[in-house]
Design a protein around this motif. Structure first.
Motif, short mmCIF file in Angstrom:
data_model
loop_
_atom_site.label_atom_id
_atom_site.label_comp_id
_atom_site.label_asym_id
_atom_site.label_seq_id
_atom_site.Cartn_x
_atom_site.Cartn_y
_atom_site.Cartn_z
N GLU A 82 0.84 -1.18 0.00
CA GLU A 82 0.00 0.00 0.00
C GLU A 82 0.88 1.24 0.00
N LYS A 118 2.85 2.37 5.44
CA LYS A 118 2.58 2.38 4.00
C LYS A 118 3.72 3.14 3.34
N GLN A 160 -3.51 4.29 -1.71
CA GLN A 160 -4.68 4.42 -0.85
C GLN A 160 -5.24 5.83 -0.84
N VAL A 254 -8.50 6.33 -6.03
CA VAL A 254 -7.56 6.79 -5.02
C VAL A 254 -8.18 8.04 -4.44
N ARG A 292 -9.41 0.89 3.25
CA ARG A 292 -9.63 2.01 2.35
C ARG A 292 -10.66 2.94 2.95
N HIS B 424 -7.83 -4.23 4.47
CA HIS B 424 -7.04 -3.55 3.46
C HIS B 424 -7.44 -4.00 2.06
N ASN B 478 -8.47 -5.35 -4.58
CA ASN B 478 -9.79 -5.07 -4.02
C ASN B 478 -10.83 -5.86 -4.77
#
Lengths: 561, 540
Positions: A82, A118, A160, A254, A292, B424, B478
Motif C-alpha cells: 500500500e 505504508k 490508498q 484513489v 480504504r 485492506h 480489491n
C-alpha cells in the motif's frame, strides 16, 4: 510533531527555496533526483510526451514532452502493498516551487521516522495535469488517453490516498481545498474531514471554493454564504474538469484532494511549517488506516467545510424534476392513444384491428428521419471540429484552436436549421400524431439521459434538468412559437454553459462583462474539448452526442409543420 | 494430514519440486512428508554451530544474518527418542510423530529489495526428490516479539550466551526487514548416504536502515545495531563465529574498515561474486579476553557516493494493472541485467481462486517480441478449494525486461467470505522465481562441514552458475464488496412492511364480523342497571 522545528532543517528548506526560485526552464530532473536520493528515497523518473489534438492556447502548449520525478519512501518491515502519494505539479513558470521545497523537506522529515506502515510516494510532475495523467496511467499500466510514456521502474502497491499541493507564493494566509475531480467524481468525505480536523487543530484559515467559512449559522448570513459556496461547488462539479491534480487520481479509486496555499493579503500569515504540519498530520492519519476510506459519503455537496448535504437529501430534487418529464410523456401517450382510437372510430366498420397498426406505423416511420438527422448532427459536432481543423485553418485566417471552437459553434448553430430540411419526410396525414410521437420519444430520451447523468454527476444532471426540463415540457408547435423558440435557445446546453460561466464569476464576486463572458465561453469550449482528449473528461461527448441531439428533437417539435 | 504451523487460515498447494522456503513475506510453510526409511543410527551425537554474518548492502544499509545449526546424528523417525540434549524436543517430537522429512518455516516482515540490496543472502536448500510437498504462504501476517521468543527458546543457550545475546527484540523489530526461520532437514552422514543425521537451522536475518538510526552516517557498530555487545561464546557451541563482509564494491580497495582488526580473513565466491570476510572466532581467547566484550565497528573510510548501487543480474517486480472492480491484470516484470548471457527462470504463481484467471490472455514478451515458455504447467483453481497454480520456465534474454501478464476477473464472494469490514483488501501471494544465474567468478566446490554455514546452505553444483530464489511483492487486490449495511436496512424495512401488512391482513381474515346493536342509553342506562342489580331486579 517535530517538523522543521530544528534550525538545521529550516535552513535547508530556505536553501531549497532559494535554489528553486532561480529561473528554470524545465524541471531540474537531475537536481531533483540527487536531492531525493540524498534524503534517502528510491528515486525514479518517467518521461512522457503527448501531442494535443490542437494547440492549447491557455497553457500555450501543443507538443508536450516532460519528465516526472518521484521518490518512494519505503516503509520499514512492510511489503510495499500500500502507498500514499504526495504530489506537486511543477511547471516552467516556477509558480509552485515553494511546494516542491516543502515536498522535499517533508520527504526528509518523513524518512527519519519509523512509524510508516505504508510506502509514501513523493511525486513531482511536469506540465501539471498532463504529467499526473501520464504517471497515473503508467503506474496502473493502462493507456486511456493515448499518452506516450516510459514504463515505471518502481511501484509501491495500491495507492490508498493522495494529496496534491499547490502553493502560489511563499506567503500563505489561507489554505483552499479542492475536491471536485474528473467527471464530477469526489473523494470520500472522510478525507476532507481529516483535512478539516487538522486545519482546526493547527489554527489554519481554511477555505472552500475560495470562500471563508461562516461561523454564524443562526443568522441569515451564514446560510446565504453556504448557499454561495454550494452553488460554486455545483458549478465546478458540473464542469467535469479535474480541479487540480487530485482529480485524475479519483478515476483509479484513489481518494485525493488538492490543497492550495493562497496569499490573499490578510494580516495573519502562516509559514510553511504550519502547512507542513497539516500535511504531516494528514499523512500520519492516513498511514494508520486499516482499510480504504469507504465509511463516509462519496456523493455529497458542501455548503461549508464542516457541513455537507448528503445524497439522500438532494437526490429527490432531481427526481421530482425528472418526474415532470415522465408525467408529460404519460400525458402524451394517453393523448396519442386517444387520437388513435379517434382515428379508428372515424375509419368506420373495417374493424379496429385492421386500422390500428397502420396508424402506429405512420407515427413511428415519421420519427426515424428526425432522430437520425439530429443524432448525425451530434456525431458531426463531436467529430468534425477536431478532424477539420486543418481544413479550416487553410481556408480561413484562424489558428487551430479558434478553428475548432468556431467550427463547434457553426455546427451547433447549423443544427437549428434542421426542421426546415426534414419536414419533407414527414407524412402529411395526422400531423398532430407526428409531433406528439416525436416529443414523446424526445421526452423519454431526455429523462433517461438526465437520470443517468444525475446518478454519476449530480450537479451536471441537476443543472441540465433545471434548465432543460421546463422548456422541454411546454414545447409544442402551437401557441406562442417565438416565445418557445427563445426559451428553447436560452436553455440549450451551450446557453446553459454561458449562463453558468456568468453565474460562476458572479458568485466569485468577479462579475464578467459581456465581451469577457463571450471570450471565457470560447476558452471554456476549447478547454472542454481538450480535456476530453487529454484526460478523458466526458462532458464534451455527453453534450455533443447525447444532449444536443435530444435538444434538437425539441427544436424539431417546435417547428413541426 | 500433518499439523501445519501457522494461522487458522491457510491455503495449500501441491507444487512441483524445487520450491522451498526463503521468505519475502509474513509466513511461509513448507513441509515434505513421506515414510521415513533409513538404516540404523549411530549412537546419538549432536553439535551446535553458531554464526553471524554482517554484510553492508550496496544501498548502504547493513544486513545481519544469524545462523544456529544443531546437528544430531540420531534416527528420529524410527525409534522413540526420549533423550534430547541440544536438539529441541518440541521439534524432535514433531519429526517422529508425523514422519516429517523436511520442514521450512519462516516468518518475515518486510520485503527483500533485491534491486537495491542484491540477491537475498539466505536461500532455500536446493532439495531434490520429494514424495509429497506442500507449500503455503500467508501474506499479511504480522510477525512480532511473541514469535521471536519461542524461536529463541529453541536455542540451546537461549539468549543467555553466545551470539544470541544480541537478539534483543526491540532492536530486531526496529529494522527494515526481519525474517526468522526454522529449517529442518536430513543430512547424509557419508558419501553414500547410508545413514543420516538431522539438521536444524535457525536463521534470522535483519536489515538495519542506515538512514533512520545512523542519521545520515553509515558507520555501524554491534552496540549501535543491537544495543549489546558480545561477551562470551555459547559454551555448548562447538563453533561460534562472526563474519564481516569487507569486500569493497569499487575497484580501489579499502572503502571500509573494521575494528578490532580481524585475526583471519575468509575468501570465497558467494552468489557469483568474490567476497572477503573478516572472521572473529569467539572461542579464540584473544578476541574476547582482552576487554571482556567484543564490539565490532564498521567504518566507511570514504563515504559511499550516491552512485547507483550495482544492480543484481536478476530481479523482478510485480503489480496489478488496470482499474475498476471488474477486471485487472497481473503483471510480473523479470529483469535480466546480465550484459551477454541469457538464462532460464522458473516462475511459480499461486493465485487465489477469487481472481479468475483468463489463461488465454497469458502473454510473455521480451524486448517487444513474444517469448514462448519452454514449459508451462497450469492447474486451474477450484472455487473455495484450491488456488490457481501456474508454473512456467522462461528463457530471459540477455539485458532484457520480460513482462509476464495475465488478465483476471474478480469474483463475487459469498457474503460470509468477506473479511471483516475494516480490511485492506485481499492479498495475493508473491510469485516465486528460481533461477541458475551465471556467476561473475567461477566457484570451487566446497566441503560442507568445513565451510561457514552461510556458504553451505546453497551448494553450487557447477562453478559457473549459482542458484537464486527470489520472491516478488505480495499484491493487494480489491474485490467488489457489497455494502453490508444494505442487507440490514433491507431486512429491517421488509420486516416492518411484512409485520404491518401481515398483521392487518391476518386480523382481517381471522376476525368474524357481526352487526352490533347500537347501544342506547349509555351512562344513564348503566347507572340504572347498577341500581337495578343492587335491588335484585333484572337489568334493562
Amino acid at each position: 510533531m517535530g517538523l522543521l522545528s530544528d534550525p538545521v532543517r529550516r535552513r535547508a528548506l530556505a536553501r531549497l527555496v532559494l535554489r528553486l526560485n532561480a529561473p528554470l526552464w524545465a524541471l531540474p530532473v537531475a537536481w531533483l533526483e540527487r536531492t531525493m536520493q540524498s534524503v534517502g528515497l528510491e528515486v525514479y523518473t518517467q518521461s512522457f510526451s503527448r501531442q494535443l489534438p490542437f494547440p492549447d492556447e491557455t497553457h500555450e502548449r501543443y507538443m508536450v514532452s516532460g519528465t516526472n520525478v518521484y521518490g518512494i519512501l519505503r516503509a520499514p518491515r512492510a511489503a510495499s502493498t500500500e502507498s500514499l502519494v504526495l504530489t506537486v505539479p511543477c511547471s516552467s513558470d516556477s509558480t509552485n516551487n515553494q511546494a516542491v521545497g516543502l515536498l522535499l523537506a517533508l520527504a526528509a522529515h518523513f524518512r527519519g521516522q519509523i512509524y510508516w506502515a505504508k510506502d509514501i510516494i513523493f511525486l513531482v510532475t511536469e506540465h501539471d495535469l498532463l504529467g499526473t495523467e501520464a504517471w497515473l496511467e503508467a503506474y496502473h499500466d493502462v493507456n486511456v488517453t493515448g499518452i506516450q510514456s516510459s514504463p515505471l521502474q518502481g511501484r509501491a502497491g495500491a495507492i490508498q490516498a493522495a494529496v496534491a499541493l499547490e502553493l502560489s507564493s511563499d506567503v500563505v494566509t489561507s489554505l483552499d481545498v479542492a475536491v471536485e475531480g474528473l467527471n464530477g467524481q469526489l473523494p470520500n468525505l472522510d478525507l476532507l474531514n481529516l483535512f478539516q480536523t487538522f486545519c482546526q487543530k493547527g489554527g489554519l484559515l481554511c477555505t472552500l471554493q475560495g470562500k471563508l467559512q461562516s461561523q454564524d449559522w443562526t443568522s441569515l448570513d451564514g446560510p446565504l454564504q453556504g448557499l454561495q459556496t454550494l452553488l460554486l461547488m455545483v458549478l465546478r462539479q458540473a464542469s467535469g474538469r479535474p480541479h487540480g491534480p487530485h482529480g485524475l487520481f479519483l478515476r483509479y479509486r484513489v481518494e485525493a484532494l488538492t490543497l492550495r496555499g493562497i496569499n490573499s493579503f490578510r494580516q495573519y500569515k502562516y509559514d510553511l511549517v504550519a502547512v507542513g504540519k497539516t500535511l504531516e498530520g494528514m499523512f500520519r492519519k492516513l498511514n494508520h488506516l486499516l482499510e480504504r476510506l469507504h465509511q463516509s459519503f462519496f456523493l455529497y455537496l458542501l455548503p461549508a467545510l464542516s457541513r455537507f448535504v448528503s445524497i439522500g437529501l438532494y437526490m429527490p430534487a432531481a427526481g421530482f424534476l425528472l418526474l415532470v418529464l415522465g408525467l408529460k410523456a404519460l400525458e402524451l401517450w394517453m393523448q396519442l392513444h386517444e387520437a388513435g382510437v379517434g382515428l379508428e372510430e372515424t375509419g368506420g366498420g373495417s374493424g379496429p384491428s385492421a386500422l390500428h397498426p397502420p396508424a402506429q406505423g405512420v407515427g413511428l416511420t415519421s420519427l426515424v428521419a428526425p432522430l437520425l438527422i439530429s443524432q448525425a448532427m451530434g456525431v458531426a459536432l463531436y467529430i468534425l471540429p477536431v478532424l477539420g481543423q486543418h481544413v479550416a485553418t487553410q481556408h480561413f485566417p484562424v489558428a487551430e484552436a479558434e478553428a475548432v471552437v468556431l467550427t463547434l459553434l457553426a455546427i451547433y448553430a447549423a443544427g437549428l436549421a434542421l426542421p426546415h430540411s426534414t419536414h419533407w419526410v414527414v407524412s402529411p396525414q395526422a400531423p398532430d400524431r407526428g409531433w406528439m410521437a416525436l416529443k414523446l420519444v424526445a421526452l423519454i430520451y431526455l429523462a433517461l439521459q438526465l437520470g443517468c447523468i444525475a446518478l454519476t454527476n449530480f450537479s451536471l444532471g441537476f443543472l441540465l434538468a433545471a434548465t432543460m426540463v421546463p422548456t422541454a415540457a411546454v414545447t409544442k408547435p402551437h401557441g406562442p412559437r417565438p416565445l418557445y423558440a427563445a426559451l428553447l435557445v436560452l436553455t440549450s446546453p451551450a446557453a446553459t454553459l454561458l449562463g453558468s460561466l456568468f453565474l460562476w464569476r458572479e458568485l466569485q464576486e468577479a462579475p464578467l462583462s459581456l465581451a469577457e463572458g463571450w471570450q471565457l465561453f470560447l476558452t471554456a469550449l476549447a478547454q472542454g474539448v481538450l480535456e476530453h482528449y487529454t484526460y478523458g473528461a466526458l462532458l464534451f461527448p455527453l453534450l455533443a452526442l447525447g444532449l444536443y441531439p435530444c435538444w434538437l428533437l425539441f427544436w424539431n417539435v417546435l417547428f413541426w409543420k | 494430514m500433518p499439523a501445519v504451523h501457522g494461522g487458522e487460515r491457510r491455503w495449500e498447494a501441491e507444487a512441483a519440486p524445487g520450491m522451498a522456503a526463503a521468505r519475502p513475506l509474513a509466513l511461509l510453510v513448507l513441509l515434505v512428508l513421506g515414510p521415513g526409511g533409513w538404516g540404523f543410527a549411530d549412537p546419538p551425537r549432536d553439535s551446535l554451530r553458531e554464526e553471524l554474518v554482517i554484510t553492508p548492502l550496496p544501498s548502504g544499509d547493513v544486513a545481519a544474518t544469524f545462523q544456529f545449526r544443531t546437528r544430531w546424528d540420531s534416527e528420529l523417525q524410527r525409534e522413540g527418542v526420549s533423550h534430547y540434549r541440544l536438539f529441541p524436543k518440541a521439534l524432535g517430537q514433531l519429526i517422529s510423530k508425523y514422519s516429517l522429512r523436511e520442514l521450512h518455516l519462516s516468518f518475515t516482515q518486510g520485503f527483500w529489495r533485491t534491486r537495491y540490496w542484491g540477491p537475498p543472502f539466505l536461500q532455500a536448500p536446493s532439495d531434490t526428490d520429494h514424495y509429497f510437498l506442500r507449500y503455503a504462504v500467508l501474506p499479511r501476517e504480522v510477525v512480532c516479539t511473541e514469535n521471536l521468543t519461542p524461536w529463541k527458546k529453541l536455542l540451546p543457550c537461549s539468549s543467555k550466551a553466545g551470539l544470541s545475546v544480541l537478539l534483543k527484540a526491540d532492536r530486531l523489530f526496529h529494522t527494515s526487514y526481519h525474517s526468522q526461520a526454522v529449517h529442518i532437514r536430513p543430512v547424509c552422514r557419508n558419501a553414500h548416504c547410508t545413514s543420516i543425521s538431522w539438521e536444524l537451522r535457525q536463521t534470522l536475518s535483519v536489515v538495519f536502515d542506515a538512514f533512520i538510526t545512523g542519521q545520515g552516517k553509515k558507520d555501524w557498530s554491534l552496540f549501535r545495531m543491537f544495543s549489546r555487545t558480545l561477551t562470551e561464546p555459547c559454551p555448548l557451541a562447538s563453533e561460534s563465529r562472526v563474519y564481516v563482509d569487507i569486500t569493497s564494491y569499487n575497484q580501489d580497495n579499502e572503502t571500509l574498515e573494521v575494528n578490532p582488526l580481524p585475526t583471519t580473513t575468509y575468501q570465497d565466491v558467494i552468489l557469483g561474486t568474490r567476497k572477503t570476510y573478516a572472521v572473529y572466532d569467539l572461542h579464540d581467547t584473544a578476541i574476547i579476553n582482552n576487554s571482556r566484550n567484543l564490539n565490532l565497528q564498521l567504518k566507511w573510510k570514504k563515504p559511499p557516493e550516491n552512485e547507483a548501487p550495482p544492480v543484481p543480474f536478476l530481479h523482478a517486480q510485480r503489480y496489478v494493472s488496470g482499474y475498476g472492480l471488474q477486471k485487472g491484470e497481473l503483471s510480473t516484470l523479470l529483469y535480466n541485467t546480465h550484459p551477454y548471457r541469457a538464462f532460464p527462470v522458473l516462475l511459480l504463481d499461486t493465485v487465489p481462486w477469487y481472481l479468475r484467471l483468463y489463461v488465454h490472455t497469458l502473454t510473455i514478451t521480451s524486448k517487444g517480441k513474444e517469448n514462448k515458455p519452454s514449459y508451462i504447467h497450469y492447474q486451474p483453481a477450484q472455487d473455495r478449494l484450491q488456488p490457481h497454480l501456474l508454473e512456467m520456465l522462461i528463457q530471459l534474454p540477455a539485458n532484457s525486461v520480460t513482462k509476464v501478464s495475465i488478465q483476471f476477473e474478480r469474483a463475487l464472494l459469498k457474503w460470509t467470505e468477506y473479511t471483516p469490514d475494516p480490511n485492506h483488501g485481499f492479498y495475493v501471494s508473491p510469485s516465486v522465481l528460481s533461477a541458475l544465474v551465471p556467476s561473475m567468478v567461477a566457484a570451487k566446490p566446497v566441503d560442507w562441514e568445513e565451510s561457514p554455514l552461510f556458504n553451505s546452505l546453497f551448494p553450487v553444483s557447477d562453478g559457473s552458475n549459482y542458484f537464486v530464489r527470489l520472491y516478488t511483492e505480495p499484491l493487494l487486490v480489491n474485490l467488489p464488496t457489497p455494502d453490508f449495511s444494505m442487507p440490514y436496512n433491507v431486512i429491517c424495512l421488509t420486516c416492518t412492511v411484512v409485520a404491518v401488512c401481515y398483521g392487518s391482513f391476518y386480523n382481517l381474515l381471522t376476525r368474524t364480523f357481526r352487526i352490533e346493536e347500537p347501544s342506547t342509553g349509555g351512562l344513564a342506562k348503566r347507572l340504572a342497571n347498577l341500581i337495578r342489580r343492587a335491588r335484585g331486579v333484572p337489568p334493562l
